[in-house]
Motif scaffolding. Sequence first.
Motif, PDB file in Angstrom:
ATOM      1  N   ASP A 203       0.858  -1.174   0.000  1.00 42.29           N
ATOM      2  CA  ASP A 203       0.000   0.000   0.000  1.00 42.29           C
ATOM      3  C   ASP A 203       0.898   1.228   0.000  1.00 42.29           C
ATOM      4  O   ASP A 203       1.959   1.229   0.609  1.00 42.29           O
ATOM      5  CB  ASP A 203      -0.897  -0.016   1.239  1.00 42.29           C
ATOM      6  N   VAL A 204       0.452   2.276  -0.694  1.00 40.11           N
ATOM      7  CA  VAL A 204       1.207   3.520  -0.783  1.00 40.11           C
ATOM      8  C   VAL A 204       0.308   4.647  -0.327  1.00 40.11           C
ATOM      9  O   VAL A 204      -0.871   4.679  -0.662  1.00 40.11           O
ATOM     10  CB  VAL A 204       1.673   3.760  -2.242  1.00 40.11           C
ATOM     11  N   ARG A 205       0.877   5.569   0.439  1.00 43.99           N
ATOM     12  CA  ARG A 205       0.095   6.693   0.934  1.00 43.99           C
ATOM     13  C   ARG A 205       0.844   7.989   0.639  1.00 43.99           C
ATOM     14  O   ARG A 205       2.007   8.132   1.002  1.00 43.99           O
ATOM     15  CB  ARG A 205      -0.129   6.551   2.432  1.00 43.99           C
ATOM     16  N   ALA A 206       0.151   8.927   0.007  1.00 42.97           N
ATOM     17  CA  ALA A 206       0.731  10.232  -0.301  1.00 42.97           C
ATOM     18  C   ALA A 206       0.929  11.014   0.999  1.00 42.97           C
ATOM     19  O   ALA A 206       0.255  10.749   1.992  1.00 42.97           O
ATOM     20  CB  ALA A 206      -0.182  10.992  -1.246  1.00 42.97           C
ATOM     21  N   PRO A 207       1.839  11.964   1.005  1.00 37.37           N
ATOM     22  CA  PRO A 207       2.038  12.786   2.207  1.00 37.37           C
ATOM     23  C   PRO A 207       0.752  13.477   2.628  1.00 37.37           C
ATOM     24  O   PRO A 207      -0.081  13.813   1.782  1.00 37.37           O
ATOM     25  CB  PRO A 207       3.080  13.816   1.769  1.00 37.37           C
TER      26      PRO A 207
END
Length: 70
Positions: free
Chosen positions: A41-45
């Motif tokens: 999973d990737v999360r933007a700032p």
Amino acid sequence: MAKKRFIAGAICPSCSQQDTLRWWQENDVEQVECVSCGHSDVRAPQSVEQSDQLSTETKQQVIGIFKPED
């Protein structure tokens, strides 16, 4: 290379294994990966995200929030 850390007590949303998720930050993007099944999973700032759920005062006090998908 970013230092990867395990998230104690976290449960993978894909395979339901506990203590298999590792977290790291790369180019100001939070990344989470399960070492058991490979789920990632990737999360933007937070500055990029538009969140109306938290008040401005609460946002200033919060270091970071990780919400794995159910």
